[in-house]
Scaffold this active site. Sequence first.
Site, PDB file in Angstrom:
ATOM      1  N   ASP A 195     -14.434  28.950   7.655  1.00  0.00           N
ATOM      2  CA  ASP A 195     -14.496  30.381   7.986  1.00  0.00           C
ATOM      3  C   ASP A 195     -13.388  31.093   7.224  1.00  0.00           C
ATOM      4  O   ASP A 195     -12.218  30.956   7.564  1.00  0.00           O
ATOM      5  CB  ASP A 195     -14.321  30.567   9.503  1.00  0.00           C
ATOM      6  N   ARG A 197     -13.206  34.430   6.715  1.00  0.00           N
ATOM      7  CA  ARG A 197     -13.186  35.872   6.980  1.00  0.00           C
ATOM      8  C   ARG A 197     -11.764  36.382   7.259  1.00  0.00           C
ATOM      9  O   ARG A 197     -11.020  35.738   7.985  1.00  0.00           O
ATOM     10  CB  ARG A 197     -14.073  36.199   8.192  1.00  0.00           C
TER      11      ARG A 197
END
Length: 269
Positions: A195, A197
Amino acid sequence: MFTYIDPSVRERLIDAGKLLRIDSNGQLLSADAETGGGSISILGPIPLPLAFGDQHYDVQWYACVRNTELTKIEEIAEHLRAEKAQESFANLATSMAVNSVLIIGDPEKWTDPLVRVHSSCLTGDVFGSERCECGPQLHSAVELIDADAQGGIVVYMSGHEGRGIGLWAKAATYLLQDGGENTYEANRSLGLPDDSRDFSDAATLLKFFRGAGPFRLLTNNPKKIADLKEAGLNEVSPVKHVFGVTDSNKRYLAAKRDWGHELDDDDIK
Ligand SMILES: [Zn+2]
């Protein structure tokens, strides 16, 4: 992208209060202030009538872009204008991540508004793909915020496709997943993080649009809560947000649960 085709339009928008700049702490910058790292330009409010199914919602849209990205584009635009290379302007818009903020209801009433920070997902949000639950999560967020006594905010992060790896890599992970890997294993097979982000821009936008004070966040993702708290938004309380579970995405949701998302067996039955 008119703001960099004709600089006089930009001045007009600034005068009208429709083009703002905020620093990384969400504080409004004056028109002549230097922009530092993490500062954001915001265009809006722009009235946006939405329709999902037979439901209609009136929201105010703000388009938001990092000044570091915008400055680069404006420098190129300056050059193109000097060269009268109008046909090249289309190339400018493609690489810039323009995030969106939707304001639903009256911010004056906010004491603990409802917020969704949504990562863009072309296949789910636009095409209605059931490989994930993004489309129903987005639509339900607008519906819940609209129905809430206080209303609230949707922050739509356009650079978050495929948990930050981009659409091309996400397409590759889908093919790997069809070969038996789960959503995280497929990222790792490509040498990419589980991830990647970055929620710092979302935090900056929430500091500006929400200001200080508590808010409720529609999410099952503890990392999102941790990242926003890390950015100084300490008064965030999670609200579980489970929608769009189908046979096509149960395996994907089980992988998210095993990775740490707040999902129970009952949620993905
Ligand atoms: Zn999705």
